[in-house]
Motif scaffolding. Structure first.
Motif, short mmCIF file in Angstrom:
data_model
loop_
_atom_site.label_atom_id
_atom_site.label_comp_id
_atom_site.label_asym_id
_atom_site.label_seq_id
_atom_site.Cartn_x
_atom_site.Cartn_y
_atom_site.Cartn_z
N TYR A 162 92.02 -1.22 10.63
CA TYR A 162 92.41 -2.49 11.26
C TYR A 162 92.45 -2.33 12.78
O TYR A 162 91.91 -3.16 13.52
N SER A 163 93.07 -1.25 13.27
CA SER A 163 93.18 -1.02 14.70
C SER A 163 91.80 -0.80 15.33
O SER A 163 91.52 -1.29 16.44
N MET A 164 90.94 -0.04 14.66
CA MET A 164 89.59 0.19 15.18
C MET A 164 88.81 -1.11 15.28
O MET A 164 88.03 -1.32 16.23
N THR A 165 89.02 -1.99 14.34
CA THR A 165 88.35 -3.30 14.36
C THR A 165 88.71 -4.06 15.63
O THR A 165 87.83 -4.59 16.34
N LEU A 166 89.99 -4.14 15.93
CA LEU A 166 90.44 -4.86 17.12
C LEU A 166 89.92 -4.21 18.40
O LEU A 166 89.49 -4.91 19.33
N GLN A 167 89.94 -2.89 18.44
CA GLN A 167 89.52 -2.18 19.64
C GLN A 167 88.04 -2.35 19.91
O GLN A 167 87.62 -2.58 21.05
N VAL A 168 87.21 -2.22 18.87
CA VAL A 168 85.77 -2.39 19.04
C VAL A 168 85.44 -3.82 19.44
O VAL A 168 84.60 -4.06 20.32
N ALA A 169 86.11 -4.79 18.83
CA ALA A 169 85.89 -6.19 19.19
C ALA A 169 86.20 -6.43 20.66
O ALA A 169 85.46 -7.11 21.38
N LYS A 170 87.29 -5.84 21.12
CA LYS A 170 87.71 -6.00 22.52
C LYS A 170 86.75 -5.33 23.48
O LYS A 170 86.33 -5.91 24.49
N ASP A 171 86.37 -4.10 23.17
CA ASP A 171 85.55 -3.31 24.09
C ASP A 171 84.11 -3.81 24.21
O ASP A 171 83.48 -3.61 25.26
N TYR A 172 83.60 -4.45 23.16
CA TYR A 172 82.17 -4.78 23.15
C TYR A 172 81.87 -6.26 23.04
O TYR A 172 80.73 -6.64 22.80
N VAL A 173 82.87 -7.10 23.26
CA VAL A 173 82.62 -8.54 23.20
C VAL A 173 81.59 -8.95 24.26
O VAL A 173 80.78 -9.86 24.05
N GLY A 174 81.60 -8.27 25.40
CA GLY A 174 80.65 -8.57 26.45
C GLY A 174 79.24 -8.08 26.17
O GLY A 174 78.29 -8.45 26.88
N GLU A 175 79.09 -7.27 25.13
CA GLU A 175 77.77 -6.75 24.73
C GLU A 175 77.18 -7.56 23.57
O GLU A 175 76.18 -7.15 22.97
N ASN A 176 77.81 -8.67 23.25
CA ASN A 176 77.36 -9.53 22.14
C ASN A 176 77.47 -8.81 20.79
O ASN A 176 76.66 -9.02 19.89
N ILE A 177 78.46 -7.92 20.68
CA ILE A 177 78.73 -7.24 19.42
C ILE A 177 80.02 -7.81 18.84
O ILE A 177 81.07 -7.75 19.47
N ARG A 178 79.92 -8.39 17.67
CA ARG A 178 81.09 -8.93 16.99
C ARG A 178 81.61 -7.91 15.98
O ARG A 178 80.83 -7.26 15.29
N CYS A 179 82.93 -7.77 15.90
CA CYS A 179 83.53 -6.84 14.94
C CYS A 179 84.72 -7.50 14.26
O CYS A 179 85.65 -7.96 14.94
N ASN A 180 84.67 -7.57 12.95
CA ASN A 180 85.74 -8.15 12.15
C ASN A 180 86.02 -7.25 10.95
O ASN A 180 85.23 -6.36 10.63
N SER A 181 87.14 -7.50 10.29
CA SER A 181 87.46 -6.74 9.08
C SER A 181 87.79 -7.69 7.94
O SER A 181 88.15 -8.86 8.16
N ILE A 182 87.66 -7.18 6.74
CA ILE A 182 88.01 -7.91 5.53
C ILE A 182 89.10 -7.13 4.83
O ILE A 182 88.98 -5.92 4.62
N SER A 183 90.18 -7.82 4.48
CA SER A 183 91.31 -7.17 3.79
C SER A 183 91.48 -7.76 2.39
O SER A 183 92.17 -8.76 2.20
N PRO A 184 90.85 -7.13 1.40
CA PRO A 184 91.02 -7.63 0.03
C PRO A 184 92.38 -7.23 -0.54
O PRO A 184 92.99 -6.24 -0.12
N GLY A 185 92.81 -8.02 -1.51
CA GLY A 185 93.88 -7.60 -2.39
C GLY A 185 93.26 -6.74 -3.47
O GLY A 185 92.27 -6.05 -3.25
N ARG A 186 93.82 -6.78 -4.67
CA ARG A 186 93.25 -5.97 -5.75
C ARG A 186 91.95 -6.60 -6.25
O ARG A 186 91.89 -7.79 -6.54
N VAL A 187 90.91 -5.79 -6.34
CA VAL A 187 89.58 -6.25 -6.74
C VAL A 187 89.19 -5.53 -8.03
O VAL A 187 89.37 -4.32 -8.16
N HIS A 188 88.65 -6.29 -8.98
CA HIS A 188 88.26 -5.70 -10.26
C HIS A 188 86.91 -4.99 -10.12
O HIS A 188 85.85 -5.60 -10.17
N THR A 189 86.98 -3.69 -9.94
CA THR A 189 85.79 -2.85 -9.83
C THR A 189 85.86 -1.77 -10.92
O THR A 189 86.90 -1.57 -11.55
N PRO A 190 84.75 -1.04 -11.13
CA PRO A 190 84.80 0.07 -12.09
C PRO A 190 85.87 1.09 -11.76
O PRO A 190 86.41 1.75 -12.65
#
Length: 257
Positions: A162-190
């Motif tokens: 989560y912290s890396m997401t915010l930092q990368v978004a902040k540092d590279y917004v001027g380079e046209n690089i977007r950075c976001n995260s997805i926070s799932p709850g419990r997901v039915h996987t194998p």
């Protein structure tokens, strides 16, 4: 809407669970998908299925915790076609409070869930800068922002994502690089099915229902629902979105408190 036509996407852990559904969804929307996996046999099988269904997918045996390995594979892909999208999905789980978490447990979680994400960011961002932009999606978790019993090391690692997401978004917004995260709850996987079978033999149905009920919506998420959100965030329709964490948890955080 939400087309990813001819965009080159690297998806770590892209041959199973949530990562597989992101790979499938991206390919369906026209992306050229590069799957990073340790299990190359699994990756080859899933890439072949994507290609057989009209998509375009390639697979690479990569250990995300090994920076040299990551740098070489990213450079090889970008030399052929510029990388437009990175999805940091590869990760491992751990169950235990701080007393039950050994130093080896912590090192293992760190190497994959934190260092693995860093390695991929470190490798891809210079290419995205040269390519005049890109999109990064990090798979985070509700465990990053709320306490979940017996998830000390895992929660720690997702807090770092989560912290890396915010930092990368902040540092590279001027380079046209977007950075976001997805926070799932419990997901039915194998993985969930295997966890229940291993830890609650003979009580699989009961435990599945119990775990499903922890989401106020009354069920676990489907991996393809996470894939659909990833498609949106990777698409041009999300061009104004950066530095955000998207919770997809069936009401777990807001409705349980």
């Amino acid at each position: 809407m939400f087309r990813l036509t001819k965009k080159v996407a690297v998806i770590t852990g892209g041959a199973s669970g949530i990562g597989l559904e992101i790979s499938r969804a991206f390919a369906k929307q026209g992306a050229i998908v590069h799957i990073f996996e340790l299990n190359i046999d699994l990756a080859e099988r899933e890439a072949d299925l994507i290609n057989a269904n009209g998509g375009k997918a390639y697979c690479h045996k990569v250990d995300v915790s090994n920076q040299t390995d990551v740098l070489k594979k990213m450079a090889k892909i970008n030399a052929i076609q510029p990388i437009n999208i990175l999805v940091n999905n590869a990760g491992i789980a751990h169950i235990g409070d701080v007393e039950k978490t050994t130093e080896a447990d912590m090192d293992k979680i760190y190497n994959v869930n934190i260092k693995g994400v860093y390695n991929c960011l470190h490798a891809v961002i210079p290419f995205m800068k040269s390519n005049k932009g890109g999109v990064i999606i990090n798979l985070c978790s509700v465990a990053a922002t709320v306490g979940i019993a017996e998830r000390f090391a895992y929660s720690m690692s997702k807090g770092a994502v989560y912290s890396m997401t915010l930092q990368v978004a902040k540092d590279y917004v001027g380079e046209n690089i977007r950075c976001n995260s997805i926070s799932p709850g419990r997901v039915h996987t194998p993985f969930v099915d295997g966890f229940i079978k291993k830890n609650y033999p003979g009580k699989e149905t009961e435990m599945f229902e119990k775990l499903s009920a922890t989401q106020p919506i009354g069920r676990m998420a489907k991996p393809e629902e996470i894939g659909a959100l990833a498609v949106y965030l990777a698409s041009d329709e999300a061009a104004f979105v950066t530095g955000s964490d998207y919770v997809i948890d069936g009401g777990f955080i807001k409705l349980n408190n």
